[in-house]
Design a protein around this motif. Structure first.
Motif, mmCIF file in Angstrom:
data_model
loop_
_atom_site.group_PDB
_atom_site.id
_atom_site.type_symbol
_atom_site.label_atom_id
_atom_site.label_comp_id
_atom_site.label_asym_id
_atom_site.label_seq_id
_atom_site.Cartn_x
_atom_site.Cartn_y
_atom_site.Cartn_z
ATOM 1 N N PRO A 318 76.630 55.139 2.038
ATOM 2 C CA PRO A 318 75.834 56.370 2.093
ATOM 3 C C PRO A 318 76.693 57.572 2.491
ATOM 4 O O PRO A 318 77.567 57.463 3.357
ATOM 5 N N ILE A 319 76.460 58.689 1.849
ATOM 6 C CA ILE A 319 77.190 59.926 2.122
ATOM 7 C C ILE A 319 76.226 60.923 2.747
ATOM 8 O O ILE A 319 75.198 61.265 2.148
ATOM 9 N N ALA A 320 76.546 61.390 3.937
ATOM 10 C CA ALA A 320 75.683 62.346 4.633
ATOM 11 C C ALA A 320 75.706 63.690 3.921
ATOM 12 O O ALA A 320 76.697 64.054 3.279
ATOM 13 N N ASN A 321 74.619 64.437 4.042
ATOM 14 C CA ASN A 321 74.596 65.783 3.457
ATOM 15 C C ASN A 321 74.910 66.859 4.483
ATOM 16 O O ASN A 321 74.852 68.048 4.175
ATOM 17 N N ARG A 322 75.250 66.440 5.702
ATOM 18 C CA ARG A 322 75.690 67.395 6.723
ATOM 19 C C ARG A 322 76.546 66.639 7.742
ATOM 20 O O ARG A 322 76.419 65.429 7.905
ATOM 21 N N PRO A 323 77.410 67.364 8.446
ATOM 22 C CA PRO A 323 78.313 66.705 9.387
ATOM 23 C C PRO A 323 77.646 66.399 10.724
ATOM 24 O O PRO A 323 76.659 67.037 11.114
#
Length: 354
Positions: A318-323
């Motif tokens: 999964p790739i986050a859309n914010r840090p």
């Protein structure tokens, strides 16, 4: 100043285009502008390489025809090979055994002598091991010049032209997103751009496992950004915030760019694209610009190779859309995309307000 040996090459350094990128990274965003240095003959770092050699020649530190010796993880090596041909200097490049064999072959094809170190330094890793070999070669080769890209002010000076091109092409911007390795292009570009746009914000993009902004040194898969030493060209006081990006996140960005925007690149390109998209999405109406340092060709056996990515656990995650937000670089060790608005020089006790 001594005239170049091959002046026609130098005309290939300028005039790279700006692309407006809308690729979902990973979510939709309003778009950001990317300076496509991948379309320059020597890549982005050829600008710094030419600047450093010209500066040394003008001061008499580099004699006509004398050898140039430098450490590289690849991209600066291509730039120096370009500068060597343009200005008439043999180039000796110190790399390490983790550099792709295809890149070693390319550097040799461009006429560079390639020296390979086979073990990392116990404290400074591959970077320090390469630098120690550079010093040995400089002692062995008569008249040899070491540009010292990490600390040479002619490195950032080489990016004034890049910044002026952005001004001419774009007219206005609110945020500049730069990958950080030697610190050259972020320092050179932002100082020039702020003369035109004083309120421009600078976001630095580092890799996990890099010490530049105060994280602990770890083995790094990503090359071209990050460091296990503290380059003095990093202009800490110019940054408004820093992001660290992990290799899985950079791979996802590079592959999305290749599939949807056609223009892609390597680790630095993937990392800055992810952060630039976030910056554009975070505040509607913000004009964001970044730099794609090189193209995808070097990374066919890593970023764009399924076997490599699976072996390193870089796919299907999964790739986050914010840090993740951290209060201070030493607050915790980050292993993926993270953001910090407290920027300081780890080699100094003085904190620089963001």
């Amino acid at each position: 100043m001594t005239e170049p040996t091959n002046p026609g090459l130098l005309s290939l350094l300028r005039g790279t285009p700006l692309a407006h990128v809308h690729t979902p990274l990973p979510d939709q965003h309003p778009g950001f502008w990317a300076k496509l240095e991948c379309l320059s003959a020597g890549g982005m770092k050829a600008r710094a390489a030419v600047s450093m050699l010209r500066g040394a020649r003008s001061r008499g530190e580099l004699r006509p025809g004398a050898p140039v010796v430098e450490s590289t993880s690849g991209t600066l090596g291509v730039g120096l090979a370009f500068a060597g041909q343009a200005l008439g200097h043999p180039i000796v490049l110190v790399v390490d055994r983790e550099l792709e064999s295809s890149m070693r072959s390319l550097l040799r094809a461009h006429g560079a002598r390639v020296e390979v170190v086979d073990r990392p330094h116990p404290v400074g890793g591959w970077q320090q091991a390469r630098l120690e070999r550079v010093r040995e070669l400089c002692a062995e080769l008569p008249g040899a010049y070491w540009p010292d890209q990490y600390n040479n002010p002619d490195n950032p000076a080489g990016y004034h032209g890049l910044a002026e091109e952005i001004v001419a092409e774009l007219g206005a911007a609110d945020v500049l997103v730069c990958s950080v390795g030697s610190g050259g292009h972020s320092a050179g570009a932002v100082r020039t751009l702020r003369r035109h746009w004083p309120r421009l914000r600078l976001i630095g993009v580092d890799t996990v496992g890099s010490t530049i902004f105060g994280q602990p040194a770890r083995h790094r898969i990503m090359r071209g950004l990050g460091s296990s030493i503290f380059p003095r060209n990093v202009a800490y006081g110019e940054f408004d915030e820093v992001h660290w990006v992990g290799p899985g996140e950079a791979v996802d960005s590079c592959r999305r760019l290749a599939a949807h925007s056609f223009v892609s690149g390597g680790w630095s390109t993937g990392a800055v694209a992810l952060v630039a998209a976030w910056a554009a999405r975070r505040e509607v109406g913000t004009r964001v610009v970044t730099v794609f340092p090189d193209g995808p060709q070097r990374y066919l056996d890593s970023i764009f190779n399924d076997d490599f990515c699976r072996a390193n656990g870089l796919l299907d995650r999964p790739i986050a859309n914010r840090p993740v937000e951290i209060a201070h670089p030493q607050a915790l060790e980050v292993h993926g995309w993270a953001r910090c608005r407290a920027v300081h020089d780890p080699a100094s006790a003085v904190e620089v307000p963001a």
